[in-house]
Design an enzyme around this catalytic site. Structure first.
Site, PDB file in Angstrom:
ATOM      1  N   ALA A  67       9.746  -0.351   4.709  1.00  0.00           N
ATOM      2  CA  ALA A  67       9.738   0.684   3.669  1.00  0.00           C
ATOM      3  C   ALA A  67       8.571   1.657   3.776  1.00  0.00           C
ATOM      4  O   ALA A  67       8.497   2.618   3.029  1.00  0.00           O
ATOM      5  CB  ALA A  67       9.696   0.001   2.303  1.00  0.00           C
ATOM      6  N   ASP A 114      -2.188  -1.643  10.086  1.00  0.00           N
ATOM      7  CA  ASP A 114      -2.361  -1.664   8.628  1.00  0.00           C
ATOM      8  C   ASP A 114      -2.970  -2.979   8.118  1.00  0.00           C
ATOM      9  O   ASP A 114      -3.322  -3.070   6.940  1.00  0.00           O
ATOM     10  CB  ASP A 114      -1.000  -1.493   7.929  1.00  0.00           C
ATOM     11  CG  ASP A 114      -0.532  -0.039   7.864  1.00  0.00           C
ATOM     12  OD1 ASP A 114      -1.370   0.867   7.999  1.00  0.00           O
ATOM     13  OD2 ASP A 114       0.675   0.172   7.661  1.00  0.00           O
ATOM     14  N   LYS A 131       0.849  -1.209   0.000  1.00  0.00           N
ATOM     15  CA  LYS A 131       0.000   0.000   0.000  1.00  0.00           C
ATOM     16  C   LYS A 131       0.870   1.240   0.000  1.00  0.00           C
ATOM     17  O   LYS A 131       2.046   1.210   0.382  1.00  0.00           O
ATOM     18  CB  LYS A 131      -0.940   0.030   1.207  1.00  0.00           C
ATOM     19  CG  LYS A 131      -0.256   0.065   2.598  1.00  0.00           C
ATOM     20  CD  LYS A 131       0.089   1.459   3.115  1.00  0.00           C
ATOM     21  CE  LYS A 131       0.829   1.406   4.431  1.00  0.00           C
ATOM     22  NZ  LYS A 131       1.695   2.474   4.765  1.00  0.00           N
ATOM     23  N   GLY A 190       4.586  -4.114   4.087  1.00  0.00           N
ATOM     24  CA  GLY A 190       5.018  -5.447   3.650  1.00  0.00           C
ATOM     25  C   GLY A 190       4.646  -6.550   4.620  1.00  0.00           C
ATOM     26  O   GLY A 190       4.036  -7.550   4.226  1.00  0.00           O
ATOM     27  N   GLY A 191       4.995  -6.385   5.882  1.00  0.00           N
ATOM     28  CA  GLY A 191       4.666  -7.407   6.883  1.00  0.00           C
ATOM     29  C   GLY A 191       3.160  -7.523   7.071  1.00  0.00           C
ATOM     30  O   GLY A 191       2.623  -8.633   7.184  1.00  0.00           O
TER      31      GLY A 191
HETATM   32  C1  LIG Z   1       2.729   4.347   9.210  1.00  0.00           C
HETATM   33  C2  LIG Z   1       1.582   3.457   8.792  1.00  0.00           C
HETATM   34  O1  LIG Z   1       2.066   2.390   8.002  1.00  0.00           O
HETATM   35  C3  LIG Z   1       0.637   4.277   7.920  1.00  0.00           C
HETATM   36  O2  LIG Z   1      -0.282   3.476   7.223  1.00  0.00           O
HETATM   37  C4  LIG Z   1       0.830   2.905   9.978  1.00  0.00           C
HETATM   38  O3  LIG Z   1       0.310   3.959  10.783  1.00  0.00           O
HETATM   39  C5  LIG Z   1       1.653   1.960  10.824  1.00  0.00           C
HETATM   40  O4  LIG Z   1       1.033   0.726  10.717  1.00  0.00           O
HETATM   41  P1  LIG Z   1       1.654  -0.605  11.354  1.00  0.00           P
HETATM   42  O5  LIG Z   1       3.096  -0.722  11.018  1.00  0.00           O
HETATM   43  O6  LIG Z   1       0.711  -1.706  10.981  1.00  0.00           O
HETATM   44  O7  LIG Z   1       1.521  -0.231  12.859  1.00  0.00           O
HETATM   45  P2  LIG Z   1       1.499  -1.128  14.169  1.00  0.00           P
HETATM   46  O8  LIG Z   1       2.268  -2.384  13.971  1.00  0.00           O
HETATM   47  O9  LIG Z   1       0.096  -1.204  14.661  1.00  0.00           O
HETATM   48  O10 LIG Z   1       2.306  -0.154  15.116  1.00  0.00           O
HETATM   49  C6  LIG Z   1       3.692   0.053  14.996  1.00  0.00           C
HETATM   50  C7  LIG Z   1       4.053   1.244  15.857  1.00  0.00           C
HETATM   51  O11 LIG Z   1       3.627   2.456  15.215  1.00  0.00           O
HETATM   52  C8  LIG Z   1       3.113   3.377  16.137  1.00  0.00           C
HETATM   53  N1  LIG Z   1       1.711   3.703  15.776  1.00  0.00           N
HETATM   54  C9  LIG Z   1       1.066   2.964  14.830  1.00  0.00           C
HETATM   55  C10 LIG Z   1      -0.239   3.286  14.467  1.00  0.00           C
HETATM   56  C11 LIG Z   1      -0.859   4.390  15.114  1.00  0.00           C
HETATM   57  N2  LIG Z   1      -2.114   4.738  14.817  1.00  0.00           N
HETATM   58  N3  LIG Z   1      -0.192   5.102  16.047  1.00  0.00           N
HETATM   59  C12 LIG Z   1       1.093   4.788  16.381  1.00  0.00           C
HETATM   60  O12 LIG Z   1       1.693   5.446  17.217  1.00  0.00           O
HETATM   61  C13 LIG Z   1       3.257   2.735  17.503  1.00  0.00           C
HETATM   62  O13 LIG Z   1       4.475   3.185  18.040  1.00  0.00           O
HETATM   63  C14 LIG Z   1       3.370   1.265  17.212  1.00  0.00           C
HETATM   64  O14 LIG Z   1       4.132   0.589  18.164  1.00  0.00           O
HETATM   65  N1  LIG Z   2       6.431 -10.856   6.812  1.00  0.00           N
HETATM   66  C1  LIG Z   2       7.290  -9.841   7.005  1.00  0.00           C
HETATM   67  N2  LIG Z   2       7.747  -9.126   5.971  1.00  0.00           N
HETATM   68  C2  LIG Z   2       8.618  -8.108   6.176  1.00  0.00           C
HETATM   69  N3  LIG Z   2       9.091  -7.749   7.377  1.00  0.00           N
HETATM   70  C3  LIG Z   2       8.666  -8.419   8.443  1.00  0.00           C
HETATM   71  C4  LIG Z   2       7.740  -9.489   8.307  1.00  0.00           C
HETATM   72  N4  LIG Z   2       7.454  -9.939   9.541  1.00  0.00           N
HETATM   73  C5  LIG Z   2       8.173  -9.209  10.405  1.00  0.00           C
HETATM   74  N5  LIG Z   2       8.920  -8.300   9.765  1.00  0.00           N
HETATM   75  C6  LIG Z   2       9.796  -7.310  10.444  1.00  0.00           C
HETATM   76  O1  LIG Z   2       9.044  -6.089  10.467  1.00  0.00           O
HETATM   77  C7  LIG Z   2       9.875  -4.957  10.206  1.00  0.00           C
HETATM   78  C8  LIG Z   2       9.046  -3.944   9.384  1.00  0.00           C
HETATM   79  O2  LIG Z   2       8.905  -4.449   8.086  1.00  0.00           O
HETATM   80  P1  LIG Z   2       7.693  -4.105   7.092  1.00  0.00           P
HETATM   81  O3  LIG Z   2       8.188  -4.427   5.723  1.00  0.00           O
HETATM   82  O4  LIG Z   2       6.435  -4.733   7.539  1.00  0.00           O
HETATM   83  O5  LIG Z   2       7.616  -2.532   7.330  1.00  0.00           O
HETATM   84  P2  LIG Z   2       6.731  -1.411   6.720  1.00  0.00           P
HETATM   85  O6  LIG Z   2       6.487  -1.658   5.256  1.00  0.00           O
HETATM   86  O7  LIG Z   2       7.374  -0.128   7.085  1.00  0.00           O
HETATM   87  O8  LIG Z   2       5.364  -1.551   7.479  1.00  0.00           O
HETATM   88  P3  LIG Z   2       4.234  -0.432   7.691  1.00  0.00           P
HETATM   89  O9  LIG Z   2       4.094   0.331   6.401  1.00  0.00           O
HETATM   90  O10 LIG Z   2       3.005  -1.300   7.996  1.00  0.00           O
HETATM   91  O11 LIG Z   2       4.686   0.399   8.855  1.00  0.00           O
HETATM   92  C9  LIG Z   2      11.086  -5.506   9.456  1.00  0.00           C
HETATM   93  O12 LIG Z   2      12.231  -4.893   9.927  1.00  0.00           O
HETATM   94  C10 LIG Z   2      11.095  -7.015   9.711  1.00  0.00           C
HETATM   95  O13 LIG Z   2      12.146  -7.398  10.566  1.00  0.00           O
END
Ligand SMILES: C[C@](O)(CO)[C@H](O)COP(=O)(O)OP(=O)(O)OC[C@H]1O[C@@H](n2ccc(N)nc2=O)[C@H](O)[C@@H]1O
Ligand SMILES: Nc1ncnc2c1ncn2[C@@H]1O[C@H](COP(=O)(O)OP(=O)(O)OP(=O)(O)O)[C@@H](O)[C@H]1O
Length: 317
Positions: free
Chosen positions: A102, A141, A11, A106-107
């Site tokens: 990124a 997410d 996304k 992804g996760g």
């Molecule tokens: C940055 C975004 O990717 C934008 O879509 C999201 O807000 C983050 O989504 P995400 O990685 O799925 O988030 P989560 O795994 O629920 O939270 C990761 C960390 O982001 C912060 N977090 C996330 C969502 C939110 N509404 N407030 C926060 O402060 C918190 O510190 C949390 O520990």
């Molecule tokens: N299935 C997975 N794919 C990628 N990273 C993963 C996965 N499961 C756990 N991780 C860990 O989660 C961390 C964040 O990776 P991810 O690619 O989900 O981040 P992101 O794209 O920034 O997520 P978001 O946009 O939801 O904040 C990585 O550093 C990795 O160690």
């Protein structure tokens, strides 16, 4: 069926506004999320013993219980112990194409694919909203990643209102391979620097969250007007990430000066920067120009486009 192959799209955030803090330490958000064609490929199959196994083609993706896909499978075994006893364990293969850490979810999209895959494997017949509810316990997410398309996301990001689908707006994504931004760091820094501007009154908070529904970008989405959408892109997290990561700022500036770019923004908590285009040809051309301007091998560039769905089943055996 004993095996499902699923497509798990990434996304981007077309809009991300931080409107308040929450007692649980998270932030109240008003976002617009958009699924894109760049995707991971996830295979989920039943195995005879009662374990969860994760394999991946990517060195940065953990294969233990810290993997979000593993956590999704674990959640299903806890929620549906009878089905788990009947069908046995689950093996998950992740073909990772989405850059890790990124800002592209992804996760989260891998976790969403595992929820959908196990629902099918175990013939649970869960509804989309039941899958989204389960997903919300794994990450903010994840619910969006289940249904995908174009949607407003409020609350922590888990409360979704679908918007008219945006098909075929072309996108260039740019990310330095070795650059990762921690999502908790981005939100924590934002809170420290700008937390005094948060809305404190819960009525005002609800009003602000619902105001996004009548905002300019939502009107532009209803008209499928890529140019107007691109003018209204917004991401509050840029206020902390751009000053701390000059490479991200540089990508934003390079995109902003390219011909054919309708608009450019950082996705989520970064560090990926995206640019929007009317045509695939323009996107490919700008990808080439950026590659010429920054000859660094560490820079990854992708051409993709908006899509209208979340997790999809590619095949089953
Ligand atoms: C940055 C975004 O990717 C934008 O879509 C999201 O807000 C983050 O989504 P995400 O990685 O799925 O988030 P989560 O795994 O629920 O939270 C990761 C960390 O982001 C912060 N977090 C996330 C969502 C939110 N509404 N407030 C926060 O402060 C918190 O510190 C949390 O520990
Ligand atoms: N299935 C997975 N794919 C990628 N990273 C993963 C996965 N499961 C756990 N991780 C860990 O989660 C961390 C964040 O990776 P991810 O690619 O989900 O981040 P992101 O794209 O920034 O997520 P978001 O946009 O939801 O904040 C990585 O550093 C990795 O160690």
């Amino acid at each position: 069926m004993h095996s499902y192959s699923l497509i798990a799209p990434a996304k981007i955030n077309l809009y991300l506004e931080i409107i308040g803090d929450r007692p649980d330490g998270y932030h109240e958000l008003a976002m617009i999320l958009q699924s894109i064609g760049l995707a991971d490929y996830i295979d989920v199959h039943s195995i005879s013993n009662d374990t969860i196994r994760v394999h991946s083609n990517h060195p940065q993706v953990p294969t233990d219980n810290s993997n979000l896909a593993y956590k999704a499978a674990e959640l299903m075994t806890r929620q549906f112990p009878e089905a788990f006893a009947k069908y046995g364990g689950v093996e998950i293969s992740i073909n990772k194409q989405i850059p890790v850490a990124a800002g592209l979810a992804g996760g989260s999209t891998n976790a969403a694919a595992v929820l959908v895959g196990i629902d099918l494997l175990w013939k649970l017949g869960l509804t989309q909203s039941e899958l989204e509810e389960l997903g919300a316990t794994l990450g903010s997410d994840v619910p969006f990643c289940v249904s995908g398309g174009t949607a407003i996301a409020t609350g922590r990001g888990e409360q979704l209102s679908p918007l008219p689908s945006l098909d075929k707006i072309y996108i260039v994504l740019a990310k330095y391979r070795s650059l990762e931004v921690s999502t908790p760091w981005a939100y924590k820094t934002y809170r420290q620097e700008f937390g005094n501007s948060y809305i404190r009154d819960t009525n005002d908070l609800a009003a602000r969250a619902s105001a996004v529904h009548s905002g300019e970008i939502v009107k532009a989405i209803a008209l499928a007007d890529a140019g107007k959408i691109a003018q209204k892109l917004h991401n509050d997290l840029e206020r902390v990430v751009l000053p701390a990561y000059p490479q991200v700022l540089q990508l934003r500036e390079i995109f902003a000066n390219q011909e054919g770019v309708l608009g450019t923004m950082m996705s989520g908590s970064g560090p990926t920067v995206f640019a929007l285009f009317e045509s695939e040809q323009q996107a490919e051309q700008v990808k080439l120009h950026v590659r010429e301007a920054i000859s660094d091998e560490d820079l990854e560039l992708f051409v993709t486009r908006t899509i209208t769905h979340g997790i999809q089943v590619a095949s089953s055996i």
